[in-house]
Design a protein around this motif. Structure first.
Motif, mmCIF file in Angstrom:
data_model
loop_
_atom_site.group_PDB
_atom_site.id
_atom_site.type_symbol
_atom_site.label_atom_id
_atom_site.label_comp_id
_atom_site.label_asym_id
_atom_site.label_seq_id
_atom_site.Cartn_x
_atom_site.Cartn_y
_atom_site.Cartn_z
ATOM 1 N N ARG A 195 13.479 20.037 -3.533
ATOM 2 C CA ARG A 195 12.942 19.326 -4.690
ATOM 3 C C ARG A 195 11.417 19.184 -4.580
ATOM 4 N NH1 ARG A 195 17.411 16.023 -7.289
ATOM 5 N NH2 ARG A 195 15.722 14.946 -8.384
ATOM 6 N N HIS A 196 10.887 19.289 -3.379
ATOM 7 C CA HIS A 196 9.435 19.214 -3.210
ATOM 8 C C HIS A 196 8.728 20.414 -3.845
ATOM 9 C CE1 HIS A 196 8.891 15.642 -0.699
ATOM 10 N NE2 HIS A 196 10.027 15.972 -0.108
ATOM 11 N N HIS A 197 9.436 21.527 -4.048
ATOM 12 C CA HIS A 197 8.829 22.672 -4.729
ATOM 13 C C HIS A 197 8.428 22.310 -6.162
ATOM 14 C CE1 HIS A 197 10.016 25.035 -1.374
ATOM 15 N NE2 HIS A 197 11.216 25.390 -1.782
ATOM 16 N N TRP A 198 9.156 21.396 -6.767
ATOM 17 C CA TRP A 198 8.995 21.118 -8.197
ATOM 18 C C TRP A 198 7.738 20.291 -8.500
ATOM 19 C CZ3 TRP A 198 14.594 18.819 -8.848
ATOM 20 C CH2 TRP A 198 15.530 19.752 -8.379
ATOM 21 N N GLY A 199 7.192 19.647 -7.480
ATOM 22 C CA GLY A 199 6.057 18.759 -7.713
ATOM 23 C C GLY A 199 6.454 17.419 -8.285
ATOM 24 N N THR A 200 7.747 17.178 -8.375
ATOM 25 C CA THR A 200 8.273 15.932 -8.938
ATOM 26 C C THR A 200 8.717 14.943 -7.874
ATOM 27 O OG1 THR A 200 10.511 16.856 -9.022
ATOM 28 C CG2 THR A 200 9.131 17.138 -10.984
ATOM 29 N N ASP A 201 8.794 15.408 -6.636
ATOM 30 C CA ASP A 201 9.395 14.598 -5.581
ATOM 31 C C ASP A 201 8.393 14.324 -4.468
ATOM 32 O OD1 ASP A 201 12.881 14.732 -5.553
ATOM 33 O OD2 ASP A 201 11.654 15.543 -7.167
ATOM 34 N N ASP A 254 0.841 -1.196 0.000
ATOM 35 C CA ASP A 254 0.000 0.000 0.000
ATOM 36 C C ASP A 254 0.879 1.250 0.000
ATOM 37 O OD1 ASP A 254 -2.194 1.675 0.174
ATOM 38 O OD2 ASP A 254 -2.411 1.422 2.345
ATOM 39 N N CYS A 255 1.371 1.618 -1.171
ATOM 40 C CA CYS A 255 2.279 2.764 -1.299
ATOM 41 C C CYS A 255 1.479 4.055 -1.335
ATOM 42 C CB CYS A 255 3.123 2.622 -2.566
ATOM 43 S SG CYS A 255 4.306 3.963 -2.820
ATOM 44 N N GLN A 256 1.653 4.880 -0.314
ATOM 45 C CA GLN A 256 0.960 6.167 -0.229
ATOM 46 C C GLN A 256 1.966 7.292 0.007
ATOM 47 O OE1 GLN A 256 -2.208 6.395 -0.937
ATOM 48 N NE2 GLN A 256 -2.651 4.181 -0.908
ATOM 49 N N ILE A 257 1.535 8.497 -0.289
ATOM 50 C CA ILE A 257 2.392 9.674 -0.155
ATOM 51 C C ILE A 257 2.185 10.321 1.203
ATOM 52 C CG2 ILE A 257 2.936 11.947 -1.090
ATOM 53 C CD1 ILE A 257 1.864 10.980 -3.786
ATOM 54 N N VAL A 258 3.282 10.647 1.861
ATOM 55 C CA VAL A 258 3.193 11.382 3.121
ATOM 56 C C VAL A 258 3.570 12.854 2.919
ATOM 57 C CG1 VAL A 258 5.560 10.857 3.893
ATOM 58 C CG2 VAL A 258 3.775 11.309 5.576
ATOM 59 N N SER A 259 4.297 13.158 1.834
ATOM 60 C CA SER A 259 4.658 14.551 1.545
ATOM 61 C C SER A 259 4.862 14.697 0.039
ATOM 62 C CB SER A 259 5.935 14.943 2.295
ATOM 63 O OG SER A 259 6.266 16.297 2.043
ATOM 64 N N SER A 260 4.309 15.775 -0.527
ATOM 65 C CA SER A 260 4.443 16.014 -1.970
ATOM 66 C C SER A 260 4.898 17.461 -2.191
ATOM 67 C CB SER A 260 3.120 15.707 -2.673
ATOM 68 O OG SER A 260 2.047 16.465 -2.126
ATOM 69 N N PHE A 261 4.128 18.242 -2.968
ATOM 70 C CA PHE A 261 4.495 19.635 -3.212
ATOM 71 C C PHE A 261 4.526 20.420 -1.905
ATOM 72 C CE2 PHE A 261 2.906 24.012 -3.632
ATOM 73 C CZ PHE A 261 3.937 24.564 -4.374
ATOM 74 N N ARG A 262 5.533 21.253 -1.785
ATOM 75 C CA ARG A 262 5.663 22.129 -0.623
ATOM 76 C C ARG A 262 6.067 23.508 -1.122
ATOM 77 N NH1 ARG A 262 9.892 19.605 2.539
ATOM 78 N NH2 ARG A 262 8.413 17.875 2.652
ATOM 79 N N SER A 317 11.926 10.648 -6.781
ATOM 80 C CA SER A 317 11.940 11.795 -7.685
ATOM 81 C C SER A 317 11.590 11.334 -9.099
ATOM 82 C CB SER A 317 13.331 12.444 -7.687
ATOM 83 O OG SER A 317 13.365 13.548 -8.575
ATOM 84 N N TYR A 318 10.682 12.056 -9.748
ATOM 85 C CA TYR A 318 10.301 11.709 -11.114
ATOM 86 C C TYR A 318 11.335 12.306 -12.066
ATOM 87 C CZ TYR A 318 7.483 10.922 -15.268
ATOM 88 O OH TYR A 318 7.033 10.507 -16.502
ATOM 89 N N ALA A 319 12.273 11.475 -12.483
ATOM 90 C CA ALA A 319 13.466 11.923 -13.198
ATOM 91 C C ALA A 319 13.199 12.637 -14.526
ATOM 92 C CB ALA A 319 14.406 10.735 -13.420
ATOM 93 N N PRO A 320 12.219 12.229 -15.341
ATOM 94 C CA PRO A 320 12.030 12.921 -16.620
ATOM 95 C C PRO A 320 11.806 14.423 -16.499
ATOM 96 C CG PRO A 320 10.858 10.840 -16.644
ATOM 97 C CD PRO A 320 11.341 11.046 -15.231
ATOM 98 N N VAL A 321 11.205 14.855 -15.403
ATOM 99 C CA VAL A 321 11.000 16.289 -15.190
ATOM 100 C C VAL A 321 12.080 16.865 -14.273
ATOM 101 C CG1 VAL A 321 9.408 18.063 -14.343
ATOM 102 C CG2 VAL A 321 8.513 16.061 -15.542
ATOM 103 N N ALA A 322 12.395 16.171 -13.195
ATOM 104 C CA ALA A 322 13.368 16.680 -12.226
ATOM 105 C C ALA A 322 14.742 16.915 -12.853
ATOM 106 C CB ALA A 322 13.484 15.716 -11.055
#
Length: 229
Positions: free
Chosen positions: A113-119, A53-61, A183-188
């Protein structure tokens, strides 16, 4: 490609709410760059098929949120931990030492990196809940026998199939090891190639960040050690 304001976290115009793409998603209130969101949903469904059950605890900041965290840590209102996860007595440190103690686990505002929305930071929600465990985001939770150990092993095998890498998988002397960080490498990677260093410097000069003189004196070094990795 993201613009300077988006990379520094001064706007959220580049991110979408995960729920807008997948209405039933348990991490639905998280915000991600749209390509990252689609890739994460695909990864998440694959993990679930494997019983994880992979869930996100932190995304865009945002910049302001990161600034709030930084200032509270500098003033001693939030704990700053050493590599053994023991709180540091910040009053005993010089300003330069305080700066690097915070940077070990918390990014400089505008440079996260959380600012980018990719991490994203992820965890195994079902395993954590079943054990009655309060997630702390410490490396031991992702060790072989840790509460998120099964997730960690699965990500090592499959995350790259969906474009995700682990920028903090090993200790390079800057940011500490974060096995939960994807980190989503294609954008990051594109962001890193066109990083708006001058724009970040200008924003920080105008901000009310604690320790400003110490940060600005080391600005280039901080980026090389903690961002351009």
């Amino acid at each position: 490609m993201l613009n300077s304001a988006q990379i520094i976290g001064c706007t959220n115009s580049h991110v979408v709410r995960l729920e807008a793409i997948d209405s039933a998603n348990k991490s639905g209130n998280m915000y991600l760059q749209k390509n990252t969101a689609a890739a994460f949903i695909a990864l998440q469904k694959s993990a679930l098929a494997a019983g994880i059950d992979c869930q996100i605890v932190s995304s865009f900041r945002s910049f302001e949120r990161q600034l709030h965290i930084w200032n509270r840590k500098w003033r001693g209102e939030l704990a700053v931990l050493n590599d053994d996860q023991v709180p540091i007595n910040m009053a005993e440190l010089s300003d330069v030492e305080k700066c690097h103690a915070i940077l070990r686990w918390s990014a400089l505002p505008g440079a996260s990196r959380h600012h980018w929305g990719t991490d994203i930071d992820v965890y195994d929600q079902a395993a954590t809940s079943a054990a009655g465990h309060k997630l702390q985001l410490v490396p031991s939770e992702y060790a072989e026998n840790g509460i998120c150990g099964t997730l960690f092993n699965w990500l090592n095998e499959h995350a790259q199939e969906y474009g995700f890498t682990k920028p903090y998988a090993i200790d390079q002397g800057g940011i500490g090891v974060e096995p939960w960080h994807l980190s989503y490498a294609p954008v990051a990677n594109l962001v890193l190639e066109q990083y708006p260093q001058d724009a970040l410097y200008a924003i920080l000069e105008k901000s009310d960040i604690e320790g400003k003189s110490t940060i600005m004196a080391q600005f280039d070094y901080i980026l090389q050690r903690y961002v351009f990795i």
